[in-house]
Motif scaffolding. Structure first.
Motif, PDB file in Angstrom:
ATOM      1  N   UNK A   1      -0.603  11.688  12.717  1.00  0.00           N
ATOM      2  CA  UNK A   1      -1.068  11.932  14.090  1.00  0.00           C
ATOM      3  C   UNK A   1      -1.281  13.274  14.624  1.00  0.00           C
ATOM      4  N   UNK A   2       0.211  14.007  14.449  1.00  0.00           N
ATOM      5  CA  UNK A   2       0.085  15.404  14.954  1.00  0.00           C
ATOM      6  C   UNK A   2      -0.773  16.502  14.237  1.00  0.00           C
ATOM      7  N   UNK A   3      -0.597  16.476  12.982  1.00  0.00           N
ATOM      8  CA  UNK A   3      -1.359  17.618  12.285  1.00  0.00           C
ATOM      9  C   UNK A   3      -2.669  17.112  12.133  1.00  0.00           C
ATOM     10  N   UNK A   4      -3.245  15.909  12.212  1.00  0.00           N
ATOM     11  CA  UNK A   4      -4.479  15.682  12.040  1.00  0.00           C
ATOM     12  C   UNK A   4      -5.401  16.005  13.622  1.00  0.00           C
ATOM     13  N   UNK A   5      -4.750  15.469  14.548  1.00  0.00           N
ATOM     14  CA  UNK A   5      -5.146  15.822  15.984  1.00  0.00           C
ATOM     15  C   UNK A   5      -5.185  17.294  16.260  1.00  0.00           C
ATOM     16  N   UNK A   6      -4.343  18.079  15.755  1.00  0.00           N
ATOM     17  CA  UNK A   6      -4.169  19.619  15.954  1.00  0.00           C
ATOM     18  C   UNK A   6      -5.482  20.402  15.302  1.00  0.00           C
ATOM     19  N   UNK A   7      -5.561  19.699  13.763  1.00  0.00           N
ATOM     20  CA  UNK A   7      -6.675  20.455  13.283  1.00  0.00           C
ATOM     21  C   UNK A   7      -8.154  20.045  13.947  1.00  0.00           C
ATOM     22  N   UNK A   8      -8.190  18.847  14.272  1.00  0.00           N
ATOM     23  CA  UNK A   8      -9.681  18.423  14.934  1.00  0.00           C
ATOM     24  C   UNK A   8      -9.680  19.311  16.203  1.00  0.00           C
ATOM     25  N   UNK A   9      -8.553  19.488  16.977  1.00  0.00           N
ATOM     26  CA  UNK A   9      -8.624  20.258  18.257  1.00  0.00           C
ATOM     27  C   UNK A   9      -9.115  21.646  17.750  1.00  0.00           C
ATOM     28  N   UNK A  10      -8.422  22.258  16.971  1.00  0.00           N
ATOM     29  CA  UNK A  10      -8.847  23.712  16.499  1.00  0.00           C
ATOM     30  C   UNK A  10     -10.106  23.987  15.753  1.00  0.00           C
ATOM     31  N   UNK A  11     -10.605  22.864  15.161  1.00  0.00           N
ATOM     32  CA  UNK A  11     -11.898  23.115  14.311  1.00  0.00           C
ATOM     33  C   UNK A  11     -12.988  22.112  14.721  1.00  0.00           C
ATOM     34  N   UNK A  12     -12.776  21.052  14.827  1.00  0.00           N
ATOM     35  CA  UNK A  12     -13.681  20.047  15.297  1.00  0.00           C
ATOM     36  C   UNK A  12     -14.141  20.218  16.626  1.00  0.00           C
ATOM     37  N   UNK A  13     -13.082  20.002  17.622  1.00  0.00           N
ATOM     38  CA  UNK A  13     -13.629  20.000  19.257  1.00  0.00           C
ATOM     39  C   UNK A  13     -14.169  21.439  19.540  1.00  0.00           C
ATOM     40  N   UNK A  14     -13.884  22.472  18.671  1.00  0.00           N
ATOM     41  CA  UNK A  14     -14.477  23.856  19.046  1.00  0.00           C
ATOM     42  C   UNK A  14     -15.656  24.027  18.542  1.00  0.00           C
ATOM     43  N   UNK A  15     -16.307  23.130  17.711  1.00  0.00           N
ATOM     44  CA  UNK A  15     -17.497  23.539  16.875  1.00  0.00           C
ATOM     45  C   UNK A  15     -18.647  23.909  17.866  1.00  0.00           C
ATOM     46  N   UNK A  16     -19.018  23.073  18.866  1.00  0.00           N
ATOM     47  CA  UNK A  16     -20.227  23.536  19.608  1.00  0.00           C
ATOM     48  C   UNK A  16     -19.747  24.769  20.244  1.00  0.00           C
ATOM     49  N   UNK A  17     -18.530  24.989  20.769  1.00  0.00           N
ATOM     50  CA  UNK A  17     -18.538  26.298  21.492  1.00  0.00           C
ATOM     51  C   UNK A  17     -18.516  27.494  20.708  1.00  0.00           C
ATOM     52  N   UNK A  18     -18.311  27.415  19.288  1.00  0.00           N
ATOM     53  CA  UNK A  18     -18.264  28.508  18.352  1.00  0.00           C
ATOM     54  C   UNK A  18     -19.879  28.636  17.977  1.00  0.00           C
ATOM     55  N   UNK A  19     -20.396  27.763  17.933  1.00  0.00           N
ATOM     56  CA  UNK A  19     -22.035  27.636  17.687  1.00  0.00           C
ATOM     57  C   UNK A  19     -22.636  28.444  18.664  1.00  0.00           C
ATOM     58  N   UNK A  20     -22.303  27.990  20.156  1.00  0.00           N
ATOM     59  CA  UNK A  20     -22.885  28.633  21.206  1.00  0.00           C
ATOM     60  C   UNK A  20     -22.779  29.894  21.278  1.00  0.00           C
ATOM     61  N   UNK A  21     -21.368  30.402  20.825  1.00  0.00           N
ATOM     62  CA  UNK A  21     -20.803  31.530  21.047  1.00  0.00           C
ATOM     63  C   UNK A  21     -21.616  32.584  20.115  1.00  0.00           C
ATOM     64  N   UNK A  22     -21.849  32.128  18.878  1.00  0.00           N
ATOM     65  CA  UNK A  22     -22.547  32.866  17.837  1.00  0.00           C
ATOM     66  C   UNK A  22     -24.011  33.160  18.329  1.00  0.00           C
ATOM     67  N   UNK A  23     -24.630  32.064  18.961  1.00  0.00           N
ATOM     68  CA  UNK A  23     -25.788  32.297  19.520  1.00  0.00           C
ATOM     69  C   UNK A  23     -26.089  33.275  20.757  1.00  0.00           C
ATOM     70  N   UNK A  24     -24.930  33.236  21.670  1.00  0.00           N
ATOM     71  CA  UNK A  24     -25.049  34.250  22.530  1.00  0.00           C
ATOM     72  C   UNK A  24     -24.705  35.745  22.180  1.00  0.00           C
ATOM     73  N   UNK A  25     -23.815  35.846  20.814  1.00  0.00           N
ATOM     74  CA  UNK A  25     -23.669  37.170  20.358  1.00  0.00           C
ATOM     75  C   UNK A  25     -24.891  37.474  19.140  1.00  0.00           C
ATOM     76  N   UNK A  26     -26.016  36.819  19.312  1.00  0.00           N
ATOM     77  CA  UNK A  26     -27.265  37.226  18.666  1.00  0.00           C
ATOM     78  C   UNK A  26     -26.732  36.987  17.311  1.00  0.00           C
ATOM     79  N   UNK A  27     -25.895  36.083  16.892  1.00  0.00           N
ATOM     80  CA  UNK A  27     -25.562  35.886  15.366  1.00  0.00           C
ATOM     81  C   UNK A  27     -25.469  34.578  15.137  1.00  0.00           C
TER      82      UNK A  27
END
Length: 427
Positions: free
Chosen positions: A369-395
């Protein structure tokens, strides 16, 4: 006697066990995605931009942060500990009651005009409880599913984790679409957005009834053994905890990218119409749900590692070209979506089994439970934000490489992962 401790304990009611694990997961993701689909209406009623109190925008930010990055790992740890100490069925009962209660609280949250700052406070509380139940549900239901499986069926049972997740997402999408089509914008703002959450509370009661009749999967020896400490899995099994993170990192970013962010990515980077993007995403999601049992069956026959490598190396090699193929064509979007879903099935259909086979039964639920949920929070849940950030930075072209690299790193973990498909699950 030792042999008896490692042998599978077959259940007399496998369908009931599958339903007990799956229904809560479906309701969980129904609630989660219902909030996502109706967030615009909720925000307008509970977090209005015109609010005089400066706490309102702060609470809005805190709600997103707390649920996504704090409560899910905490839920995995706490509810995992309940499952290890009190039993899998007890934890499943707690998580579904949390789901129903938090869903009802969202549905009954007053508007800001009616209750002032109390409205966003109540909504934040509801989302915190939902985040707690999300993390706890995966830990408990994963363990329960895999331990309920008979010999040679752990992969098949594991696949229902994402069958039910997909069913919940599609149900939320369908109900939200019906409400938007049937109600005027004014009625949606007034009361329509509350309907899915009241329904979610009712669905939780059905799940509670099903889970009450489920069989406990912990062995008699485990029930008699001293109860593990809250952090025992992390303290005694640090390597296994890190292994869960390595197994999950590539899979979770690929999952969130393809099942949640891809329609938005196609709109932002390929000029695809929003309606076409959402329709293609919905059709490919239904296709994805149907694929899961097939992936589970293949892993029971040929092993976990071949499917994991099919996913990891497939995404590492094809993610960039697939995302570059996107255009303003609905057909291209649908084909790219379905191609990714086929690759993704190599991970999702068996992730529950792979995770459960890493830890001993004493700390299996909390260990997952703990390492799985932590990994999902760090990499899965942030995927839309990282993708949008790259777009805003023109990359924006860097985002596919980001996904590919994480999948490649997880593939290195899969290469060294012992094959466990044909071994008896430790009990």
């Amino acid at each position: 006697m030792t042999r008896m401790h490692t042998a599978s304990i077959p259940t007399r009611r496998p369908v009931r066990q599958l339903l007990a694990a799956s229904v809560g997961n479906a309701v969980e993701w129904y609630d989660w995605y219902a909030y996502t689909f109706l967030a615009t209406y909720i925000a307008a009623e509970v977090f209005p931009e015109s609010a005089d109190d400066s706490l309102v925008p702060l609470l809005s930010t805190f709600a997103v942060f707390a649920v996504g990055f704090f409560m899910r790992p905490l839920g995995g740890l706490l509810m995992g500990a309940v499952a290890d100490r009190r039993g899998r069925r007890a934890a499943l009962t707690v998580t579904i009651l949390l789901m129903g209660g938090s869903s009802l609280l969202v549905g009954l949250t007053p508007s800001y005009d009616t209750a002032g700052v109390l409205a966003p406070v109540l909504l934040v509380l509801a989302r915190l409880l939902q985040g707690l139940s999300v993390g706890g549900e995966f830990a408990a239901s994963t363990t329960f599913l895999v331990e309920s499986a008979g010999p040679g069926r752990r992969g098949l049972f594991s696949s229902f984790q994402y069958v039910s997740t997909t069913a919940g997402q599609l149900l939320a999408s369908g109900i939200a679409a019906l409400l938007v089509a049937a109600l005027s914008d004014g009625r949606l703002h007034d009361w329509g957005w509350r309907v899915p959450f009241v329904l979610g509370a009712l669905f939780s009661l059905v799940g509670f009834w099903i889970r009450r009749g489920a069989e406990e999967t912990r062995s008699a020896e485990q029930r008699r053994a001293p109860r593990p400490g809250l952090l025992e899995a992390l303290r005694r099994h640090p390597r296994e905890s890190l292994l869960i993170g390595g197994i999950t990192a590539g899979g979770t970013i690929a999952y969130y990218t393809w099942t949640s962010y891809l329609p938005t990515y196609a709109e932002l980077n390929a000029g695809l119409a929003k309606s076409d993007a959402l329709l293609a995403g919905t059709l490919s999601l239904a296709f994805f749900g149907l694929l899961q049992p097939l992936g589970g069956l293949l892993s029971d026959r040929f092993g976990r590692r071949p499917l994991l490598l099919f996913f990891g190396l497939g995404f590492a090699l094809l993610c960039v070209p697939l995302l570059h193929l996107l255009s303003d064509s609905f057909v291209v979007m649908l084909l790219v979506s379905c191609a990714g879903m086929i690759l993704l099935t190599g991970f999702t259909s068996i992730s529950a089994a792979v995770n459960a086979e890493v830890f001993p039964p004493r700390v299996r639920a909390a260990g997952i439970g703990f390492p799985y949920s932590l990994t999902v929070a760090l990499f899965g849940g942030t995927a839309p934000y990282v993708g949008t950030l790259f777009k805003e930075l023109d990359h924006s072209g860097l985002f596919p490489w980001y996904v590919a690299v994480l999948c490649l790193l997880s593939s290195l973990v899969y290469l060294r992962l012992p094959e466990t498909a044909h071994k008896e699950l430790e009990r």
